[in-house]
Design an enzyme around this catalytic site. Structure first.
Site, PDB file in Angstrom:
ATOM      1  N   ARG A   1      21.283 -16.205  -0.472  1.00 57.18           N
ATOM      2  CA  ARG A   1      19.869 -16.591  -0.589  1.00 57.18           C
ATOM      3  C   ARG A   1      19.395 -16.744  -2.029  1.00 57.18           C
ATOM      4  O   ARG A   1      18.681 -17.673  -2.365  1.00 57.18           O
ATOM      5  CB  ARG A   1      18.995 -15.544   0.102  1.00 57.18           C
ATOM      6  CG  ARG A   1      18.935 -15.713   1.580  1.00 57.18           C
ATOM      7  CD  ARG A   1      18.010 -14.701   2.224  1.00 57.18           C
ATOM      8  NE  ARG A   1      17.977 -14.960   3.655  1.00 57.18           N
ATOM      9  CZ  ARG A   1      17.394 -14.173   4.542  1.00 57.18           C
ATOM     10  NH1 ARG A   1      16.782 -13.078   4.164  1.00 57.18           N
ATOM     11  NH2 ARG A   1      17.404 -14.483   5.816  1.00 57.18           N
TER      12      ARG A   1
ATOM     13  N   SER B   1      17.238  -5.567   8.383  1.00 57.65           N
ATOM     14  CA  SER B   1      16.089  -4.676   8.212  1.00 57.65           C
ATOM     15  C   SER B   1      15.574  -4.131   9.538  1.00 57.65           C
ATOM     16  O   SER B   1      15.113  -2.991   9.595  1.00 57.65           O
ATOM     17  CB  SER B   1      14.968  -5.359   7.448  1.00 57.65           C
ATOM     18  OG  SER B   1      14.744  -6.619   7.984  1.00 57.65           O
ATOM     19  N   LEU B   2      15.646  -4.926  10.593  1.00 55.56           N
ATOM     20  CA  LEU B   2      15.137  -4.417  11.863  1.00 55.56           C
ATOM     21  C   LEU B   2      16.024  -3.284  12.375  1.00 55.56           C
ATOM     22  O   LEU B   2      15.541  -2.251  12.836  1.00 55.56           O
ATOM     23  CB  LEU B   2      15.018  -5.553  12.885  1.00 55.56           C
ATOM     24  CG  LEU B   2      13.980  -6.624  12.490  1.00 55.56           C
ATOM     25  CD1 LEU B   2      13.884  -7.702  13.548  1.00 55.56           C
ATOM     26  CD2 LEU B   2      12.610  -6.007  12.255  1.00 55.56           C
TER      27      LEU B   2
ATOM     28  N   GLU C   1      10.478  -1.361   5.771  1.00 55.32           N
ATOM     29  CA  GLU C   1      10.568  -2.073   4.487  1.00 55.32           C
ATOM     30  C   GLU C   1       9.985  -1.276   3.321  1.00 55.32           C
ATOM     31  O   GLU C   1      10.370  -1.462   2.172  1.00 55.32           O
ATOM     32  CB  GLU C   1       9.892  -3.435   4.617  1.00 55.32           C
ATOM     33  CG  GLU C   1      10.286  -4.378   3.495  1.00 55.32           C
ATOM     34  CD  GLU C   1       9.961  -5.826   3.777  1.00 55.32           C
ATOM     35  OE1 GLU C   1       9.907  -6.228   4.958  1.00 55.32           O
ATOM     36  OE2 GLU C   1       9.757  -6.566   2.797  1.00 55.32           O
TER      37      GLU C   1
ATOM     38  N   ASP D   1       0.830  -1.219   0.000  1.00 57.23           N
ATOM     39  CA  ASP D   1       0.000   0.000   0.000  1.00 57.23           C
ATOM     40  C   ASP D   1       0.858   1.260   0.000  1.00 57.23           C
ATOM     41  O   ASP D   1       0.580   2.223  -0.718  1.00 57.23           O
ATOM     42  CB  ASP D   1      -0.897   0.056   1.240  1.00 57.23           C
ATOM     43  CG  ASP D   1      -1.975  -1.004   1.236  1.00 57.23           C
ATOM     44  OD1 ASP D   1      -2.357  -1.440   0.145  1.00 57.23           O
ATOM     45  OD2 ASP D   1      -2.416  -1.394   2.323  1.00 57.23           O
TER      46      ASP D   1
HETATM   47  C1  LIG Z   1       9.080 -14.377   8.685  1.00 57.47           C
HETATM   48  C2  LIG Z   1      10.001 -13.190   8.691  1.00 57.47           C
HETATM   49  C3  LIG Z   1      11.163 -13.220   9.426  1.00 57.47           C
HETATM   50  C4  LIG Z   1      12.023 -12.108   9.441  1.00 57.47           C
HETATM   51  N1  LIG Z   1      13.155 -12.142  10.178  1.00 57.47           N
HETATM   52  C5  LIG Z   1      13.927 -11.050  10.260  1.00 57.47           C
HETATM   53  C6  LIG Z   1      15.063 -11.023  11.111  1.00 57.47           C
HETATM   54  O1  LIG Z   1      15.377 -11.996  11.790  1.00 57.47           O
HETATM   55  N2  LIG Z   1      15.805  -9.876  11.148  1.00 57.47           N
HETATM   56  C7  LIG Z   1      15.495  -8.778  10.394  1.00 57.47           C
HETATM   57  O2  LIG Z   1      16.192  -7.768  10.473  1.00 57.47           O
HETATM   58  N3  LIG Z   1      14.423  -8.788   9.576  1.00 57.47           N
HETATM   59  C8  LIG Z   1      13.639  -9.893   9.501  1.00 57.47           C
HETATM   60  N4  LIG Z   1      12.548  -9.893   8.676  1.00 57.47           N
HETATM   61  C9  LIG Z   1      12.223  -8.672   7.927  1.00 57.47           C
HETATM   62  C10 LIG Z   1      11.572  -7.680   8.898  1.00 57.47           C
HETATM   63  O3  LIG Z   1      10.776  -8.374   9.827  1.00 57.47           O
HETATM   64  C11 LIG Z   1      10.698  -6.708   8.147  1.00 57.47           C
HETATM   65  O4  LIG Z   1      11.416  -6.126   7.103  1.00 57.47           O
HETATM   66  C12 LIG Z   1      10.234  -5.628   9.112  1.00 57.47           C
HETATM   67  O5  LIG Z   1       9.434  -6.190  10.125  1.00 57.47           O
HETATM   68  C13 LIG Z   1       9.455  -4.572   8.397  1.00 57.47           C
HETATM   69  O6  LIG Z   1       9.037  -3.648   9.370  1.00 57.47           O
HETATM   70  P1  LIG Z   1       8.085  -2.470   8.972  1.00 57.47           P
HETATM   71  O7  LIG Z   1       7.828  -1.706  10.240  1.00 57.47           O
HETATM   72  O8  LIG Z   1       8.621  -1.773   7.810  1.00 57.47           O
HETATM   73  O9  LIG Z   1       6.756  -3.215   8.497  1.00 57.47           O
HETATM   74  P2  LIG Z   1       5.761  -4.164   9.309  1.00 57.47           P
HETATM   75  O10 LIG Z   1       6.371  -4.689  10.550  1.00 57.47           O
HETATM   76  O11 LIG Z   1       5.222  -5.135   8.309  1.00 57.47           O
HETATM   77  O12 LIG Z   1       4.615  -3.174   9.748  1.00 57.47           O
HETATM   78  C14 LIG Z   1       3.808  -2.549   8.793  1.00 57.47           C
HETATM   79  C15 LIG Z   1       2.547  -2.082   9.489  1.00 57.47           C
HETATM   80  O13 LIG Z   1       1.803  -1.258   8.605  1.00 57.47           O
HETATM   81  C16 LIG Z   1       0.448  -1.674   8.640  1.00 57.47           C
HETATM   82  N5  LIG Z   1      -0.169  -1.350   7.353  1.00 57.47           N
HETATM   83  C17 LIG Z   1       0.104  -1.885   6.136  1.00 57.47           C
HETATM   84  N6  LIG Z   1      -0.647  -1.306   5.193  1.00 57.47           N
HETATM   85  C18 LIG Z   1      -1.396  -0.367   5.818  1.00 57.47           C
HETATM   86  C19 LIG Z   1      -2.388   0.555   5.378  1.00 57.47           C
HETATM   87  N7  LIG Z   1      -2.737   0.647   4.107  1.00 57.47           N
HETATM   88  N8  LIG Z   1      -2.956   1.373   6.291  1.00 57.47           N
HETATM   89  C20 LIG Z   1      -2.602   1.300   7.597  1.00 57.47           C
HETATM   90  N9  LIG Z   1      -1.675   0.439   8.082  1.00 57.47           N
HETATM   91  C21 LIG Z   1      -1.098  -0.386   7.193  1.00 57.47           C
HETATM   92  C22 LIG Z   1       0.485  -3.153   8.931  1.00 57.47           C
HETATM   93  O14 LIG Z   1      -0.710  -3.603   9.495  1.00 57.47           O
HETATM   94  C23 LIG Z   1       1.645  -3.244   9.907  1.00 57.47           C
HETATM   95  O15 LIG Z   1       1.223  -3.018  11.220  1.00 57.47           O
HETATM   96  C24 LIG Z   1      11.693 -10.986   8.666  1.00 57.47           C
HETATM   97  C25 LIG Z   1      10.515 -10.961   7.913  1.00 57.47           C
HETATM   98  C26 LIG Z   1       9.672 -12.046   7.923  1.00 57.47           C
HETATM   99  C27 LIG Z   1       8.399 -11.990   7.108  1.00 57.47           C
END
Ligand SMILES: Cc1cc2nc3c(=O)[nH]c(=O)nc-3n(C[C@H](O)[C@H](O)[C@H](O)COP(=O)(O)OP(=O)(O)OC[C@H]3O[C@@H](n4cnc5c(N)ncnc54)[C@H](O)[C@@H]3O)c2cc1C
Length: 347
Positions: A97, A198-199, A182, A30
């Site tokens: 990977r 990424s974290l 992300e 999104d």
């Molecule tokens: C299974 C798995 C394991 C992983 N392991 C690791 C690891 O060990 N170490 C590491 O560094 N990274 C890891 N990653 C990658 C990392 O977890 C992600 O890149 C990171 O969590 C992304 O964080 P974020 O805050 O950008 O997004 P997210 O944590 O996905 O949060 C996005 C938020 O936005 C909300 N949202 C989305 N669209 C909308 C909308 N239109 N309106 C309102 N809210 C919305 C969602 O509900 C969610 O709450 C892993 C990923 C996965 C899937």
């Protein structure tokens, strides 16, 4: 922070663009689509990381079986029981990977199977349970015992390296719009993210963004609504669930782990057939998510078509080599300015 109005985009990744993903249901890209519509620059969309080993078992989600399992000695076997990674890379199961993921797909094709197996059954059961309690328990829920069984796995879309282009403080090209996590393309991950980066990226840039916003001058808000044209209702549209599935299949087949110019063109054509959707009034969450997925899928596919080389998470069978002379650069897409290129010495 009162009065320091700003928007921080932190909507996560785009895994749902693909039929098979480790990402949650909400990862529908999104943020990318919204930012693009608003005039933000979108960078490096062609670089998608596929995780090589997600659980692939009827009724089970695409649960991620971490690299650490291979790090502790697990080997990959095709359905005939043969360990195959030596045919693909000297680092065997611990190759990058993208290489392991492509090797798995090649073996799946050779053996006409939808899985390969991850085998750590030769290690001590106590060590396996102690080191991987969650993976062990999750597999057991589906009747798979990590200490004795070979675990069926296949690659799945995992991480989007590109996204909304930001500077070092999370700032985008749009005043008061920041992006973090992300959804952003800060430049930290290059063409192939290293696991676990990424974290830390999200934490560092999140803190920087908050600092930046605290320095902004207060903004007077003049409540502007969004005018909507009278459009045809979406109720008559083909069910959104079918469209979403079709998009995900096109992305796997034509814009997945291995790409070709011909396949990408075909994929783009199929995606574009869905564009009339934008002439309708979209009201439900499913419709809006699908519209955002479509925008993001096209950005990704078109970027993949433009980049005629292979690098990191982007692999072109028709251009299998990395081509620094032509392509050591980022590619940016902008709604009005089209494709822009950004060269930097430390790509
Ligand atoms: C299974 C798995 C394991 C992983 N392991 C690791 C690891 O060990 N170490 C590491 O560094 N990274 C890891 N990653 C990658 C990392 O977890 C992600 O890149 C990171 O969590 C992304 O964080 P974020 O805050 O950008 O997004 P997210 O944590 O996905 O949060 C996005 C938020 O936005 C909300 N949202 C989305 N669209 C909308 C909308 N239109 N309106 C309102 N809210 C919305 C969602 O509900 C969610 O709450 C892993 C990923 C996965 C899937």
């Amino acid at each position: 922070m009162r009065g320091k109005k700003a928007t921080i985009l932190c909507s996560g990744g785009a895994g749902q663009l693909y039929r098979y993903t480790t990402n949650p249901e909400v990862a529908t890209a999104d943020g990318i689509a919204m930012a693009y519509r608003a005039g933000a620059e979108i960078r490096d969309m062609e670089f998608i990381q596929f995780h090589p080993t997600s659980l692939c078992y009827p009724g089970a989600p695409r649960f991620l079986i971490s690299e650490a399992v291979r790090g502790e000695g697990a080997v990959l076997r095709n359905i005939h029981g043969e360990r195959f990674m030596e045919r693909y890379h000297e680092l065997l199961e611990l190759a990058p990977r993208d290489i392991v993921a492509r090797a798995i797909v090649a073996e799946m094709e050779l053996t006409r199977s939808s899985v390969v197996y991850l085998d750590i059954s030769h290690e001590a059961p106590e060590m396996i349970k102690h080191r991987f309690p969650t993976i062990y328990e999750t597999c057991l829920t589906y009747g798979l015992d990590l200490t004795t069984d070979w675990i069926p796995v296949a690659p799945a879309a995992h991480y989007m390296m590109g996204g909304v282009r930001t500077g070092p403080y999370g700032e985008t090209n749009i005043h008061r719009l920041f992006a973090c996590g992300e959804v952003s393309s800060t430049g930290v991950h290059g063409a192939n993210r290293l696991a676990s980066n990424s974290l830390s990226e999200a934490i560092v840039f999140g803190a920087r963004i908050v600092e930046q916003i605290s320095r902004l001058t207060p903004l007077a808000i003049t409540g502007q609504g969004i005018a909507c044209r009278d459009r045809r209702p979406a109720a008559t549209l083909q069910p959104i669930v079918e469209r979403r599935l079709k998009l995900q299949k096109v992305m796997v087949r034509q814009v997945g782990l291995r790409r070709t110019g011909e396949g990408l063109l075909k994929g783009i054509e199929e995606l574009k057939r869905q564009l009339p959707l934008f002439e309708s009034t979209l009201t439900s969450r499913e419709q809006l998510e699908f519209a955002n997925m479509l925008t993001s899928a096209l950005l990704l596919a078109e970027s993949a078509l433009t980049r005629e080389e292979s690098r990191g998470g982007h692999y072109r069978e028709d251009f299998p080599d990395r081509d620094d002379a032509r392509w050591r650069k980022h590619m940016i897409r902008h709604r009005e300015k089209g494709i822009l290129e950004e060269t930097s010495d430390d790509v």
